[in-house]
Scaffold this active site. Structure first.
Site, mmCIF file in Angstrom:
data_model
loop_
_atom_site.group_PDB
_atom_site.id
_atom_site.type_symbol
_atom_site.label_atom_id
_atom_site.label_comp_id
_atom_site.label_asym_id
_atom_site.label_seq_id
_atom_site.Cartn_x
_atom_site.Cartn_y
_atom_site.Cartn_z
ATOM 1 C CG HIS A 7 -2.277 -0.862 0.694
ATOM 2 N ND1 HIS A 7 -2.559 -2.142 1.215
ATOM 3 C CD2 HIS A 7 -3.282 -0.345 -0.004
ATOM 4 C CE1 HIS A 7 -3.642 -2.683 0.778
ATOM 5 N NE2 HIS A 7 -4.050 -1.763 -0.356
ATOM 6 C CD GLU A 61 -10.513 -7.321 -1.644
ATOM 7 O OE1 GLU A 61 -9.324 -6.846 -2.312
ATOM 8 O OE2 GLU A 61 -10.899 -6.469 -1.073
ATOM 9 C CG ASP A 65 -6.058 -8.074 -1.190
ATOM 10 O OD1 ASP A 65 -4.978 -8.381 -0.598
ATOM 11 O OD2 ASP A 65 -6.738 -6.860 -0.858
ATOM 12 C CB CYS A 98 -10.452 -1.407 -8.723
ATOM 13 S SG CYS A 98 -10.791 -2.421 -7.336
#
Ligand code: PEP
Ligand code: MG
Length: 590
Positions: A201, A445, A469, A516
């Site tokens: 992240h 995910e 993920d 996404c």
């Protein structure tokens, strides 16, 4: 290390993982975090009083800083929120902790950072093992305050990381997503970390902030010192220590060429996202903060496909109120209306621990398989409902969609939807406006969600595939571990078959599918994803032009054929090559 040591300053190129594009040249600011990175040396008995004095000065400085923060928090957020800092002050005045550190200095003869760290760790462990929940939480206070004190001892903490990082290349073992977010505001030139991968992240944040980054640079923190000159190549994933004039000249030229390409792409991105055979594709943006809607407009995105709301929580010392959240969501919705803004409910946990939330999150052995995202929200109905009400209220001011992260199956989706129904009823009873037809979707995910896509599609309005993920869980590749980053293969047959399955099931139920994850922002995969039937792509705003360029250069009929061929292949490498060749044959911007 002795300070008079003669150091080798010949140019050295170190490989890492290209994480966020860009080139930067500057001096290193070392951001040390863990005990492994703490300096370790012996202190002769004669110099120990000096070491004690240094410790006392650091204690005093830390106390003053905490008092200042406390006053600011009290002013901005109220006395209740500021009370947590009283606990920090108590730690700094704890005579047992201070006394033990000084005794450690005498007995071990090590530098005071080492001694204090060792004693603080013993305290943290002791508190963590206590049954009583309140006392257990004090471990977090000690950890926070110990970190601050250590930074003071190391001469780092008079300012925050953000301030220190200004106009420097930040080199760290690892960075948290909120630290990465702070680097942009501080004007850091770039960052390099020993660990991490393309989908961690902190990297995702760096990319949207347009801060060049290289991760997985292994032992870089041990090879550089504050003030060393380095060049960071975020395109190729190289870090060059002590670059020569020739290297700087060569990189100057590369930088100019890249800037030219970016300008041309940006120019082209003002055109619509239509394939050569006339199919319009929605290209949306991923944002972390409402203010980034400006970037979405600058890069001509069709609204927001993923608003990661957890950053509102990560940048706050406590859980944001419904009103604070409503204001943020409303401003994003209004800024982009009538384009959609897909607001994802809280996805904390994993590599996004909440700094002020130690009392909400327990330490976990496997945080990515742990109490994360919607699992956490369903266990914290007050926090979840606050957010759902805020999103519902914002839906009265734009084209808001709501989406849940980490749904594992139909029952979990039903539970989340039941909480949403309660929030709708509460707002209705109070006469508060919201859009009753607000689309509600789910991220796909987790493999179990992909396997039950047919069931989930019956209970929601759209899917958004989180490939970061999904690939992590399908291939069992920890997304933040640099040692196995090369095994993270978006074109693995298991990934392609799973994507195909999700899209087929969604379309059978007439719902749309977006991607996404970071895969959607890589132009090499645009044809593959669209060919598999994906309806929309959502990515970090600066990536929109290059993906739009790829979309405008392809025919959907060819993309479908590419996807069909890729699905027949047995290896990830072959499918990767197929995508690269397809891309290269059509797109040439240099
Ligand atoms: C993903 O998992 O692909 C995703 C978009 O969510 P995040 O990266 O925030 O986990
Ligand atoms: Mg995810």
């Amino acid at each position: 290390m002795p300070t008079d040591e003669i150091r080798d300053t010949t140019e050295t190129t170190l490989p890492g993982i290209a994480a966020s594009p860009g080139i930067a040249h500057g001096q290193v600011f070392l951001h040390l975090q863990s005990d492994l990175e703490l300096p370790a040396h012996e202190i002769e008995p004669a110099r120990r009083p000096e070491e004690t004095a240094r410790f006392e000065r650091a204690l005093l400085a830390t106390r003053q800083q905490v008092q200042k923060i406390k006053a600011e928090v009290e002013k901005n957020l109220g006395a209740d929120e500021a009370r947590i800092f009283d606990a920090h002050l108590l730690v700094l005045e704890d005579q047992a902790l201070i006394g033990e550190t000084l005794r450690e200095l005498e007995t071990s003869g090590h530098n005071i950072e080492r001694c204090f760290h060792r004693v603080a760790q013993r305290y943290i462990q002791a508190f963590e093992n206590i049954e009583d929940e309140y006392l257990r939480e004090r471990a977090g206070d000690i950890r926070d305050v110990a970190q601050r004190l250590l930074q003071n001892l190391l001469g780092q903490s008079a300012q925050s990381l953000g301030e220190m990082a200004r106009a420097h290349i930040v080199v760290a073992g690892d960075l948290s997503p909120s630290e990465a977010a702070g680097l942009d505001r501080s004007g850091a030139l770039a960052f390099v970390t020993d660990s991490g991968s393309k989908t961690s992240h902190a990297v995702i944040v760096a990319r949207s902030m347009r801060v060049p980054a290289v991760v997985g640079a292994r032992d870089l923190t041990t090879r550089v010192r504050n003030g060393d000159w380095v060049l960071v190549d975020g395109y190729e994933g190289h870090v060059i220590l002590h670059p020569t004039q020739q290297t700087l000249f060569r990189y100057g030229k590369i930088q100019l060429e890249k800037k030219n390409i970016e300008l041309r792409l940006l120019e082209a991105s003002r055109q619509p996202a239509v394939t050569l055979d006339g199919v319009t594709v929605a290209l949306r943006a991923n944002i972390e903060q409402a203010g980034e809607t400006r970037l979405v407009r600058d890069y001509n995105g069709d609204g927001v496909g993923l608003y990661r709301t957890e950053f509102l929580f990560l940048s706050s010392p406590r859980v944001p109120t419904e009103e604070e959240q409503y204001a943020a969501y409303r401003s994003a919705a209004e800024a982009l209306a009538p384009a959609p803004v897909v607001i994802r409910t809280l996805d904390l946990g994993g590599d996004k621990p909440m700094p002020g939330g130690a009392h909400l999150f327990a330490r976990e052995a496997n945080p990515f398989l742990g109490h994360r995202a919607v699992r956490f929200c369903l266990d914290q109905p007050a926090i979840f409902k606050n957010q759902l009400r805020a999103i519902l209220r914002a839906s009265a001011h734009g084209n808001v969609h709501l989406m849940y992260p980490m749904i594992s199956g139909r029952e979990e989706l039903a539970r989340a939807n039941a909480v949403l129904a309660e929030c709708r009823a509460e707002l209705l009873a109070k006469g508060v406006a919201f859009n009753p037809a607000m689309p509600v979707g789910t991220m796909i995910e987790i493999p179990s969600a992909a396997m039950t896509a047919d069931l989930l599609a019956q209970d929601c309005d759209f899917f958004s595939i989180g490939t970061n993920d999904l690939i992590q869980y399908l291939l069992a590749i920890d997304r933040v571990n640099d040692r196995i980053a090369h095994l993270y293969e978006p074109t693995h047959p298991a990934v392609l078959r799973t994507l195909h399955r999700i899209v087929t099931e969604a379309h059978r139920r007439n719902i749309k599918v977006s991607v996404c994850g970071e895969m959607a922002g890589d132009p090499v995969y645009a044809a593959l994803l669209l060919g598999l039937g994906v309806d929309e792509l959502s990515m970090s705003p600066p990536l929109l032009p290059v993906v739009k360029y790829a979309v405008r250069a392809l025919k959907m009929t060819d993309a479908r054929k590419l996807a069909e061929d890729a699905l027949q292949l047995t290896g990830a490498k072959e499918a990767q090559l197929l995508c690269e060749n397809f891309y290269r044959a059509r797109v040439s911007v240099d």
